[in-house]
Write a protein that holds these residues in place. Structure first.
Motif, PDB file in Angstrom:
ATOM      1  N   ILE A  34       0.840  -1.191   0.000  1.00  0.00           N
ATOM      2  CA  ILE A  34       0.000   0.000   0.000  1.00  0.00           C
ATOM      3  C   ILE A  34       0.879   1.246   0.000  1.00  0.00           C
ATOM      4  CG2 ILE A  34      -1.742   1.316   1.263  1.00  0.00           C
ATOM      5  CD1 ILE A  34      -2.746  -1.260  -0.022  1.00  0.00           C
ATOM      6  N   LEU A  35       0.543   2.169  -0.873  1.00  0.00           N
ATOM      7  CA  LEU A  35       1.222   3.463  -0.970  1.00  0.00           C
ATOM      8  C   LEU A  35       0.164   4.544  -0.797  1.00  0.00           C
ATOM      9  CD1 LEU A  35       3.645   5.322  -1.756  1.00  0.00           C
ATOM     10  CD2 LEU A  35       2.974   4.973  -4.147  1.00  0.00           C
ATOM     11  N   SER A  36       0.226   5.303   0.293  1.00  0.00           N
ATOM     12  CA  SER A  36      -0.782   6.329   0.560  1.00  0.00           C
ATOM     13  C   SER A  36      -0.246   7.716   0.197  1.00  0.00           C
ATOM     14  CB  SER A  36      -1.220   6.289   2.022  1.00  0.00           C
ATOM     15  OG  SER A  36      -0.119   6.483   2.883  1.00  0.00           O
ATOM     16  N   ILE A  37      -1.064   8.446  -0.552  1.00  0.00           N
ATOM     17  CA  ILE A  37      -0.696   9.765  -1.077  1.00  0.00           C
ATOM     18  C   ILE A  37      -1.744  10.786  -0.639  1.00  0.00           C
ATOM     19  CG2 ILE A  37      -0.260  11.128  -3.150  1.00  0.00           C
ATOM     20  CD1 ILE A  37       1.798   8.974  -2.826  1.00  0.00           C
ATOM     21  N   MET A  38      -1.302  11.906  -0.095  1.00  0.00           N
ATOM     22  CA  MET A  38      -2.217  12.980   0.287  1.00  0.00           C
ATOM     23  C   MET A  38      -1.883  14.242  -0.492  1.00  0.00           C
ATOM     24  SD  MET A  38      -2.738  14.928   3.968  1.00  0.00           S
ATOM     25  CE  MET A  38      -3.738  13.694   4.781  1.00  0.00           C
ATOM     26  N   SER A  39      -2.930  14.941  -0.954  1.00  0.00           N
ATOM     27  CA  SER A  39      -2.791  16.259  -1.574  1.00  0.00           C
ATOM     28  C   SER A  39      -3.591  17.245  -0.737  1.00  0.00           C
ATOM     29  CB  SER A  39      -3.314  16.238  -3.014  1.00  0.00           C
ATOM     30  OG  SER A  39      -3.200  17.524  -3.597  1.00  0.00           O
ATOM     31  N   TYR A  40      -2.970  18.406  -0.432  1.00  0.00           N
ATOM     32  CA  TYR A  40      -3.611  19.305   0.526  1.00  0.00           C
ATOM     33  C   TYR A  40      -3.217  20.755   0.237  1.00  0.00           C
ATOM     34  CZ  TYR A  40      -5.596  20.228   5.236  1.00  0.00           C
ATOM     35  OH  TYR A  40      -6.360  20.620   6.299  1.00  0.00           O
ATOM     36  N   ASN A  41      -4.203  21.576  -0.138  1.00  0.00           N
ATOM     37  CA  ASN A  41      -3.988  23.018  -0.218  1.00  0.00           C
ATOM     38  C   ASN A  41      -4.208  23.575   1.183  1.00  0.00           C
ATOM     39  OD1 ASN A  41      -4.472  25.860  -0.402  1.00  0.00           O
ATOM     40  ND2 ASN A  41      -4.837  25.653  -2.587  1.00  0.00           N
ATOM     41  N   VAL A  42      -3.137  24.089   1.785  1.00  0.00           N
ATOM     42  CA  VAL A  42      -3.174  24.468   3.197  1.00  0.00           C
ATOM     43  C   VAL A  42      -3.443  25.960   3.405  1.00  0.00           C
ATOM     44  CG1 VAL A  42      -1.801  22.543   4.062  1.00  0.00           C
ATOM     45  CG2 VAL A  42      -0.640  24.580   3.176  1.00  0.00           C
ATOM     46  N   ARG A  43      -3.778  26.673   2.372  1.00  0.00           N
ATOM     47  CA  ARG A  43      -4.169  28.079   2.437  1.00  0.00           C
ATOM     48  C   ARG A  43      -3.056  28.948   3.025  1.00  0.00           C
ATOM     49  NH1 ARG A  43      -7.015  32.306   0.332  1.00  0.00           N
ATOM     50  NH2 ARG A  43      -7.862  33.682   1.911  1.00  0.00           N
ATOM     51  N   CYS A  44      -2.461  29.781   2.178  1.00  0.00           N
ATOM     52  CA  CYS A  44      -1.341  30.606   2.637  1.00  0.00           C
ATOM     53  C   CYS A  44      -1.788  31.559   3.741  1.00  0.00           C
ATOM     54  CB  CYS A  44      -0.714  31.340   1.467  1.00  0.00           C
ATOM     55  SG  CYS A  44      -1.858  32.291   0.442  1.00  0.00           S
ATOM     56  N   PHE A  45      -2.553  32.563   3.392  1.00  0.00           N
ATOM     57  CA  PHE A  45      -3.113  33.519   4.346  1.00  0.00           C
ATOM     58  C   PHE A  45      -4.078  34.391   3.563  1.00  0.00           C
ATOM     59  CE2 PHE A  45       0.976  35.060   2.814  1.00  0.00           C
ATOM     60  CZ  PHE A  45       0.608  36.232   2.178  1.00  0.00           C
ATOM     61  N   SER A  46      -4.795  35.221   4.247  1.00  0.00           N
ATOM     62  CA  SER A  46      -5.740  36.104   3.567  1.00  0.00           C
ATOM     63  C   SER A  46      -5.002  37.295   2.984  1.00  0.00           C
ATOM     64  CB  SER A  46      -6.811  36.589   4.553  1.00  0.00           C
ATOM     65  OG  SER A  46      -7.597  37.588   3.962  1.00  0.00           O
ATOM     66  N   LEU A  47      -5.139  37.508   1.686  1.00  0.00           N
ATOM     67  CA  LEU A  47      -4.476  38.651   1.054  1.00  0.00           C
ATOM     68  C   LEU A  47      -5.028  39.972   1.583  1.00  0.00           C
ATOM     69  CD1 LEU A  47      -4.252  37.374  -2.618  1.00  0.00           C
ATOM     70  CD2 LEU A  47      -2.464  37.397  -0.895  1.00  0.00           C
ATOM     71  N   THR A  48      -6.249  39.958   2.062  1.00  0.00           N
ATOM     72  CA  THR A  48      -6.847  41.182   2.598  1.00  0.00           C
ATOM     73  C   THR A  48      -6.603  41.322   4.096  1.00  0.00           C
ATOM     74  OG1 THR A  48      -8.944  40.097   3.119  1.00  0.00           O
ATOM     75  CG2 THR A  48      -8.694  41.004   0.900  1.00  0.00           C
ATOM     76  N   GLY A  49      -6.112  40.288   4.726  1.00  0.00           N
ATOM     77  CA  GLY A  49      -5.910  40.316   6.166  1.00  0.00           C
ATOM     78  C   GLY A  49      -7.155  39.967   6.953  1.00  0.00           C
ATOM     79  N   LYS A  50      -8.283  39.790   6.253  1.00  0.00           N
ATOM     80  CA  LYS A  50      -9.558  39.534   6.936  1.00  0.00           C
ATOM     81  C   LYS A  50      -9.510  38.233   7.736  1.00  0.00           C
ATOM     82  CE  LYS A  50     -12.996  38.267   4.403  1.00  0.00           C
ATOM     83  NZ  LYS A  50     -14.103  38.284   3.414  1.00  0.00           N
ATOM     84  N   ASP A  51      -8.964  37.168   7.140  1.00  0.00           N
ATOM     85  CA  ASP A  51      -8.932  35.874   7.822  1.00  0.00           C
ATOM     86  C   ASP A  51      -8.090  35.930   9.091  1.00  0.00           C
ATOM     87  OD1 ASP A  51     -10.401  34.933   5.754  1.00  0.00           O
ATOM     88  OD2 ASP A  51      -8.795  33.764   4.831  1.00  0.00           O
TER      89      ASP A  51
END
Length: 294
Positions: A34-51
């Protein structure tokens, strides 16, 4: 005499069951591990600073991202929108993994698409990266000219590694990318990625592709699936489950994929339980994980 026949029958039955069990175990071993592969967009940061003023601030999300990866314990994982804060945090918390990262730009807070793999399972044979630019070996954007003038995209990059599994010396390539949006740029990026895929070797391609299967009547998606298979089709119930939500559980968008060739899919899952597991989101995307028999 009758007891003897019964005893012989029982012995023959036990032998046949043992033979079937051995044959099954042998067949499963021949198919691979078994070979397990994960793909994950971890979100950089809010460009507006709102987050950054909410529960979705990166400092709040990093422990959730760590838990998501730790719980799944993938053999190999690729990230998108990884900035230095993510990378240093994950390297510190996952010392059992080695990694390869090239940032796509030279901004004060750059982004990249790193690949991590377990040190005890794999040997790194080769690695590289290429930009989705007019000169792929150099950092830069894709620039094109149309009737309205000259246009440049954001810098986009694909990172890749060639790994060898220590247990059986099997080799495979893993490409990890984050695509753009504009039509000429996407077409160029897809053609470039296709040209870099090795012809006969086992290949994995994961990432945030920023397009769905249906977009432009399947033009983008069909370009890739002419060469690679989509791991979602191994689990019909997984098709249509959103991967991007933008911190809104009701926002549907399925744009994160794991494509493959010369491997066999065992399972495919979208890890869409952030609210149940953390009571908040770990990212504005859900992770995708796939188990392959290889």
């Amino acid at each position: 005499m009758k007891k003897m026949l019964v005893l012989i029958f029982v012995l023959l039955l036990l032998i046949s069951l043992l033979f079937v069990g051995c044959k099954k175990e042998s067949t499963e071993k021949e198919e691979g591990e078994i070979l397990s592969i994960m793909s994950y967009n971890v979100r950089c940061f809010s460009l507006t600073g709102k987050d950054e003023l909410t529960v979705n601030a990166l400092t709040n999300r990093l422990p959730r991202i760590k838990d998501r990866i730790s719980w799944e314990n993938p053999d190999v994982f690729g990230l998108q929108e990884c900035i230095p804060a993510h990378y240093s945090f994950l390297c510190e918390n996952f010392p059992e993994y080695d990694s390869h990262l090239v940032y796509r730009d030279a901004r004060e807070v750059p982004e990249g698409t790193p690949i991590f793999w377990k040190k005890d399972k794999f040997v790194l044979l080769d690695k590289g990266a290429f930009w989705h630019s007019n000169n792929p070996e150099e950092m830069g954007p894709y620039t094109y000219v149309d009737e309205s003038g000259e246009h440049s995209s954001l810098n986009r990059i694909t990172t890749w590694v060639k790994l060898q599994r220590k247990s059986d010396l099997k080799e495979f390539y893993y490409f990890n990318t984050h695509m753009g949006f504009d039509h000429p740029e996407v077409v160029y990026s897809l053609d470039l990625i296709k040209s870099r895929l090795p012809k006969d070797a086992p290949v994995l391609l994961s990432g945030d592709f920023n397009f769905s299967e249906e977009e432009r009547e399947g033009e983008y998606y069909n370009t890739l699936t002419a060469l690679l298979q989509d791991s979602r089709y191994a689990e019909d119930n997984m098709r249509g489950i959103k991967t991007f939500h933008g911190y809104d559980a009701e926002t549907p968008n399925e744009i994160d994929f794991i494509f493959y060739r010369n491997l066999k899919v065992k399972s495919h899952r979208v890890l869409n339980t952030d609210l149940e597991d953390f009571y908040n989101f770990a990212s504005d995307h859900y992770a995708v994980i796939c188990e392959f028999v290889f």
